[in-house]
Design a protein around this motif. Structure first.
Motif, short mmCIF file in Angstrom:
data_model
loop_
_atom_site.label_atom_id
_atom_site.label_comp_id
_atom_site.label_asym_id
_atom_site.label_seq_id
_atom_site.Cartn_x
_atom_site.Cartn_y
_atom_site.Cartn_z
N GLY A 166 0.82 -1.20 0.00
CA GLY A 166 0.00 0.00 0.00
C GLY A 166 0.86 1.25 0.00
N GLY A 167 0.18 2.39 -0.14
CA GLY A 167 0.91 3.66 -0.13
C GLY A 167 0.09 4.77 -0.72
N LEU A 168 0.78 5.88 -0.97
CA LEU A 168 0.15 7.06 -1.57
C LEU A 168 0.47 7.08 -3.06
N VAL A 169 -0.55 7.25 -3.87
CA VAL A 169 -0.36 7.27 -5.32
C VAL A 169 -1.28 8.33 -5.91
N GLN A 170 -0.86 8.92 -7.01
CA GLN A 170 -1.69 9.91 -7.68
C GLN A 170 -2.80 9.24 -8.48
N PRO A 171 -3.88 9.96 -8.71
CA PRO A 171 -4.93 9.40 -9.58
C PRO A 171 -4.36 8.97 -10.93
N GLY A 172 -4.82 7.81 -11.38
CA GLY A 172 -4.29 7.25 -12.62
C GLY A 172 -3.10 6.35 -12.43
N GLY A 173 -2.55 6.33 -11.23
CA GLY A 173 -1.37 5.51 -10.95
C GLY A 173 -1.72 4.06 -10.66
N SER A 174 -0.68 3.30 -10.32
CA SER A 174 -0.83 1.87 -10.06
C SER A 174 -0.14 1.47 -8.76
N LEU A 175 -0.66 0.42 -8.17
CA LEU A 175 -0.04 -0.22 -7.02
C LEU A 175 -0.28 -1.71 -7.13
N ARG A 176 0.64 -2.49 -6.56
CA ARG A 176 0.41 -3.92 -6.44
C ARG A 176 0.47 -4.32 -4.98
N LEU A 177 -0.64 -4.83 -4.48
CA LEU A 177 -0.69 -5.32 -3.12
C LEU A 177 -0.31 -6.80 -3.09
#
Length: 122
Positions: free
Chosen positions: A9-20
């Protein structure tokens, strides 16, 4: 006792990606259905995605086409790839193992991780 540990998890801008990631202390994902839930402030916990042990996955309408659930049984780990993130995806995300289909509804399993915070904001 099975332990599930989420990360990514974390902080990301709109349109960005994360992998949990959700790492299990046992091979529970190889024999159980599992999924990801999320809970936003002031809202009820909701099911995001399910990975069926026999194969296949289901997604909440809000995340279809943007999120992908997967698992690696050799690593006892389940993943949630989240793309095109929106501010409304902001929540604590939890992995859950042992969920089941009962009377046409998906019931939560007994095993939960501690959660990982995802914040989508500019």
């Amino acid at each position: 006792q099975v332990q599930l540990v989420e990360s990514g998890g974390g902080l990301v801008q709109p349109g960005g990606s994360l992998r949990l990631s959700c790492a299990a202390s046992t091979s529970i994902f190889s024999t159980n259905d599992a999924g990801w839930y999320r809970q936003a402030p002031g809202k009820q916990r909701e099911l995001v995605a399910v990975l069926w042990n026999i194969g296949g996955a289901n997604y909440a309408e809000a995340v279809k086409g943007r999120f992908t659930i997967s698992g690696d049984n050799t690593k006892n780990t389940m993943y949630l790839q989240m793309n095109s993130l929106k501010p409304e995806d902001t929540a604590v995300y939890y992995c859950n193992a042992g969920l089941r289909l009962s009377s046409g509804s998906i019931r939560e399993g007994a095993h939960w991780g501690q959660g990982t915070q995802v914040t989508v904001s500019s």
